[in-house]
Each structure stands twice: as structure tokens, then as C-alpha cells.
Design an enzyme around this catalytic site. Structure first.
Site, PDB file in Angstrom:
ATOM      1  N   ALA A   2       0.844  -1.193   0.000  1.00 19.44           N
ATOM      2  CA  ALA A   2       0.000   0.000   0.000  1.00 19.44           C
ATOM      3  C   ALA A   2       0.880   1.243   0.000  1.00 19.44           C
ATOM      4  CB  ALA A   2      -0.890   0.007   1.232  1.00 19.44           C
ATOM      5  N   LYS A   3       0.301   2.376  -0.213  1.00 17.63           N
ATOM      6  CA  LYS A   3       1.004   3.650  -0.062  1.00 17.63           C
ATOM      7  C   LYS A   3      -0.032   4.730   0.178  1.00 17.63           C
ATOM      8  CE  LYS A   3       5.337   4.980  -0.203  1.00 17.63           C
ATOM      9  NZ  LYS A   3       6.452   4.134   0.254  1.00 17.63           N
TER      10      LYS A   3
END
Ligand code: NAD
Length: 515
Positions: free
Chosen positions: A107-108
Site C-alpha cells: 500500500a502507499k
């Protein structure tokens, strides 16, 4: 006239994925699910500034894949961040976690802002509001943020506190990279540099560098670069050059890092250090050193200067410091690259340890953390090196191939409803040899082992890998019965005995033993 358009960051990430998928022969169906992100949330939220005005900020949280576990990835505060880049970075996190064997997806998150222009009060309000907006996605079992460019342990403490306020109790495992006082982990600050150091030392071992004292140049004397330089010096290497955004310093006899740190504190940078000559960043990259550590920003080694790099190996501390065009040039020139995907993975590995400690509410000593980091990152290095050598591909592509295979396996196993299944050595490590088994007689029992292990025992694998793999092989074999565990080392001895006294046995056995 044809108009040339530059690939976006996400398109570049997809191309890297495509190349890895080609290497492992991934089916079109499997590619579909991995080539795009799973979830992307865009949020617009108001923040009251110190002067009483209200500013609306835009932020994102993107989850690329969660097949192997909860999503994991940093939060970046940067004025020119875009959704496209956040998606690319989320995908990179999926591969990074899989490449080092962590039970995470990728994720980011990001907020488009200039953190250096915000007061601490504004930064806290922005962070708490952003955390509230993305709270529907994050949490210890779902998605665990960490610091990235423009954010730090303090920002993580605010996020944790916001999530905890919503839950009515402390949820320490909701973020990593927190201060130790609120459930952070010992060793987290140095972790990316420590991981890079361990892998540099393994790389030198693999390359059989026989320089009396290998020399090192580090571009970007920041968090990652500074700890890498210090730890490599402690390991006996000679750091001869370092730089920051304003320029670098070089002394072929070696830099006194303690004196340099004092100079940096007073002057705000490394330039002008009396016991060395000033050099530019491009000059530093082309120095005749054993190890080059680009630990500053992306695209420092490109098709323009890759032909002039004189280092024997590169440890890519900064993400994407080597451009996609430079990769094949370095590979052709036999410059050994430890790619970013593992070189700076020490950060996410110790983040994983932090999460585990928070979940258990049981904290480990720094020594234990460093030992575990060494184990995880070194194992990943040899797995990738092995794939690289066997498939004759560069280290980056090998890391991607291994990672994509693992994520694809996780997806396939779940879809097939099989739960867990034994994974052959070929599948696990990407060997290209046929799956065959070799028969070893121990007393009145006949035990079959993957022929690939015999290859290792035979020494058909590259120098330096053999002993590591012999050890690994018998720690990870797919038959985990106690009985076999007891006889592991007897298998090694009997195989060696067979090899010495009856070398034709392997060939004679193979046709019947083919699956
Ligand atoms: P940092 O800001 O602490 O240090 C960066 C250093 O690079 C500074 O010394 C800066 O002056 C220098 N620099 C900036 N632009 C430069 C340029 N154009 N030329 C030369 N030097 C320049 O950042 P950091 O946390 O050490 O991160 C460095 C890289 O490592 C980034 O790519 C980051 O994404 C990556 N990384 C960091 C971590 C972490 O936990 N800190 C983890 C994984 C990856």
C-alpha cells in the site's frame, strides 16, 4: 509528427511487473489481478491554518494487493505527489514485502503538501484529519502505514493516536515507525542502513572481492546513507566519499566519519570538510571504489552515466536510484547490483517486527531485532541471487520474478480453495531444471529429495551459494515430518558418499524417478 510521451510512474511499475510475469510464465488471468491496484481512496479535507484561513488538502491511500496479508506501506507528504505515483509505490511495496518474505500486501498513502512550510500545529491538524479520512481502510489487520518522505515518527504517533481515539483504546499496531515510547521498535531508525550494510557484505563475499580494504562511496548522507556509511566503516570497509544535495567530499585514504558528523552539524552539510576534497555528486558516482551506495534520490545512475561507473558493486539504498535504462548497461558491464527492493527493505522488515511486538505487547532487545533482520534479509538476498544466476537475469528482475511468483501463488492457492500445499524447490526458488527426485537409502528406508538439492551438494551452484543453500534446503524442505528432520544431515552425508563412490547412481536413478 509522432509525439513521444514519457511513461508514467505507474506504467513503468506495470512494465517491470510484465517483465517479471514473462520470466515466470504467469498466465494472462493471473496477470489481470496483479497488474492494477485493488483499492484507491482519494480524500479532500479542510484544515484550519494558523492564520485562521481554511485550506483544502488532497490525499490518497492506495492498496495494491492483500493476498499475502494486510497491506503495508508508507505515507508521503510532498507537494508534487500524484495518484499515479502513489499507485506505483503501492505496487512496489507488494513486491518488496513478498521479495523478503513478509506476510504483507502493498500500500502507499500521501498528502499533496509542503511539510517544511507547515507549522507543527498545522502539520498535526492535517495529519489527524487525513488519518480520520482514511480510517475506513487502515488498522492492524487491514493496512499498516509507516513513515516515508516528508513524514516521521511524530506523524506516526499522531496517526496512531487518532485511530486509538476512534477505537476507544490504544491501537499501537495501527502504524509502524513510531517513537519507542508509544510502541515503536528498537533498531527501526538504523534498519534500512543496517539491511543495506548486511547485503553489501554478502555481495562482497559472493564476488570474492580480495581488496585488502574495500572502499565505499555514499551518495546522500541522510538517514539511510549515514547509517550505511557508519555501519560499513564499523565492518572494516573504508568510506572514502559521501555527499548530500549540496555536494560531496572525497579522501582516497578514507574519511573520519566522526569528525565529518561534527562538521556537518556546524555547517549543515558535508561540503567544505577540511580533511577531504570537495567533489560534485556526478563525480562521486564515477569514483573508482569497490562499493557505490546511491542513497539520495531516484534516477541518479541513468543510461547517460552507467557506462562510466567504476564501482564493482552497487547497493541501491534510495528507491529507483538506478533508472530502468541503466539496469542492462550495469548488468552487461558485470557491475553487481543489490536492487532497492531488497537493499533498503531493512526498514519494512523492522516495521514488521514492530507490528509483531505491538500485537504481542512483548518487546525485544535491539540485538535480537538485528539478528532477526540479518536472517530475513540475507535469506532473501540468496534466494534472489540464486534466481538471478539460474535464470541468467539481473538481480532486480530476479527479485521481481520471485516476488510476483509468491503473490501469484498466494492468490492461486486461495482461489483453488486448497489452503496450503507443498511447494517444490523449483516453484519456491524459480529453478529452471525439471522437477526430479533423487533417492537416498538410509538404513532400510528410501527417502526422495528434490534433485535440485543434489545439485547444490554437487557444487553445481555458483561458488559461495553452496553452503548457504545446503543449510536452507534442510530447514525448508516440504516434508516436515520429524522423522525426516532427524535424518536431514544423514541425507547430506549419504549423498556425498554416493557422489564419491557411485557417481553414476544419480544418472541411473533419474528416469524412473521423474514425476
Ligand atoms: P533523507 O532525507 O534523510 O536523506 C537524503 C539525503 O540525500 C540527504 O543527505 C540529502 O541532502 C541528499 N540529497 C537529496 N537530493 C540529492 C541529490 N539530488 N543529490 C545528492 N544528494 C541528495 O532521506 P532518507 O530517509 O535517507 O531516504 C533516502 C532514500 O532512501 C529515499 O529514496 C527513500 O525513499 C529511501 N528509503 C528510506 C527509508 C527510510 O526508512 N528512511 C526506507 C526505505 C527507503
Amino acid at each position: 509528427m509522432a509525439v513521444e510521451t514519457r511513461a508514467s510512474a505507474f506504467q513503468t511499475a506495470q512494465r517491470r511487473f510484465d517483465a517479471a510475469a514473462d520470466v515466470i510464465g504467469l498466465s494472462d488471468d493471473a496477470r489481470l489481478g496483479l497488474r492494477d491496484v485493488k483499492r484507491e481512496l482519494t480524500v479532500h479535507f479542510p484544515v484550519r491554518m494558523d492564520d485562521g484561513s481554511v485550506h483544502v488538502f488532497t490525499g490518497w491511500r492506495v492498496q495494491h494487493n492483500i493476498s499475502r496479508g494486510p497491506a503495508k506501506g508508507g505515507i508521503r507528504y510532498h507537494p508534487s505527489i500524484t495518484l499515479d505515483l502513489v499507485k506505483a509505490l503501492a505496487m512496489l511495496m507488494t513486491w518488496k514485502c513478498a521479495a523478503v518474505g513478509l506476510p504483507y500486501g502493498g500500500a502507499k498513502g500521501a498528502v499533496a503538501c509542503e511539510p517544511s512550510k507547515l507549522s507543527p500545529n498545522e502539520l498535526e491538524h492535517l495529519t489527524r484529519r487525513y488519518a480520520t479520512e482514511i480510517a475506513i481502510l487502515i488498522g492492524p489487520e487491514k493496512d499498516i502505514p509507516a513513515p516515508d518522505m516528508g513524514t516521521n515518527p511524530q506523524v506516526m504517533a499522531w496517526i496512531m493516536d487518532t485511530i486509538s481515539m476512534h477505537s476507544g483504546h490504544s491501537v499501537t499496531a495501527s502504524v509502524t515507525g513510531k517513537p519507542v515510547d508509544v510502541g515503536g521498535s528498537e533498531g527501526r531508525v538504523d534498519a534500512p542502513g543496517r539491511g543495506a550494510t548486511y547485503l553489501t557484505l554478502e555481495g562482497l563475499k559472493y564476488l570474492h572481492v580480495d581488496d585488502e580494504t574495500p572502499t565505499v562511496a555514499v551518495q546522500g548522507y541522510g538517514q539511510v546513507g549515514r547509517s550505511t556509511a557508519r555501519l560499513l566503516a564499523e565492518a572494516g570497509l573504508n568510506v572514502v566519499a559521501v555527499s548530500d544535495s549540496r555536494g560531496g567530499v572525497y579522501n582516497p585514504k578514507g574519511l573520519d566519519l566522526a569528525a565529518l558528523d561534527e562538521h556537518r552539524q556546524v555547517r549543515g552539510g558535508v561540503s567544505g570538510f577540511k580533511k577531504a576534497d570537495n567533489i560534485t555528486n556526478p563525480e562521486l558516482l564515477e569514483l573508482p571504489v569497490t562499493v557505490l551506495v546511491p542513497a539520495a534520490v531516484q534516477d541518479q545512475i541513468t543510461e547517460e552515466n552507467a557506462g562510466r561507473i567504476r564501482a564493482r558493486m552497487i547497493t541501491e539504498g534510495a528507491n529507483a536510484a538506478v533508472s530502468p535504462e541503466a539496469d542492462p548497461i550495469l548488468h552487461d558491464r558485470n557491475i553487481f547490483l543489490v536492487p532497492d527492493i531488497i537493499a533498503n527493505a531493512g526498514g519494512v522488515i523492522v516495521s514488521y517486527f514492530e507490528w509483531v511486538q505491538d500485537l504481542q505487547a512483548f518487546f525485544w532487545e535491539e540485538e535480537e531485532i538485528n539478528t532477526k533482520l540479518h536472517h530475513v534479509i540475507t535469506r532473501a538476498f540468496y534466494e534472489i541471487l540464486h534466481t538471478s544466476v539460474n535464470k541468467r537475469i539481473d538481480m532486480r528482475l530476479a527479485a521481481y520474478a520471485l516476488a510476483v511468483q509468491r503473490v501469484a501463488n498466494a492468490t492461486t492457492v486461495k482461489k483453488a480453495g486448497v489452503g496450503t500445499r507443498p511447494v517444490s524447490i523449483n516453484e519456491r526458488y524459480g529453478f529452471e531444471m525439471p522437477v526430479r527426485q533423487y533417492e537416498v537409502k538410509i538404513g532400510d528406508r528410501v527417502i526422495r529429495i528434490d534433485f535440485a538439492w543434489v545439485r547444490l551438494l554437487l557444487g553445481l551452484e555458483p561458488r559461495g551459494l553452496k553452503w548457504h543453500w545446503t543449510r536452507e534446503a534442510f530447514q525448508n524442505d516440504t516434508d516436515r515430518s520429524n522423522d525426516l528432520a532427524l535424518t536431514r544431515w544423514r541425507i547430506v552425508l549419504v549423498t556425498w558418499w554416493d557422489l564419491l563412490h557411485n557417481p553414476n547412481k544419480i544418472r541411473a536413478n533419474l528416469p524412473e524417478l521423474e514425476r
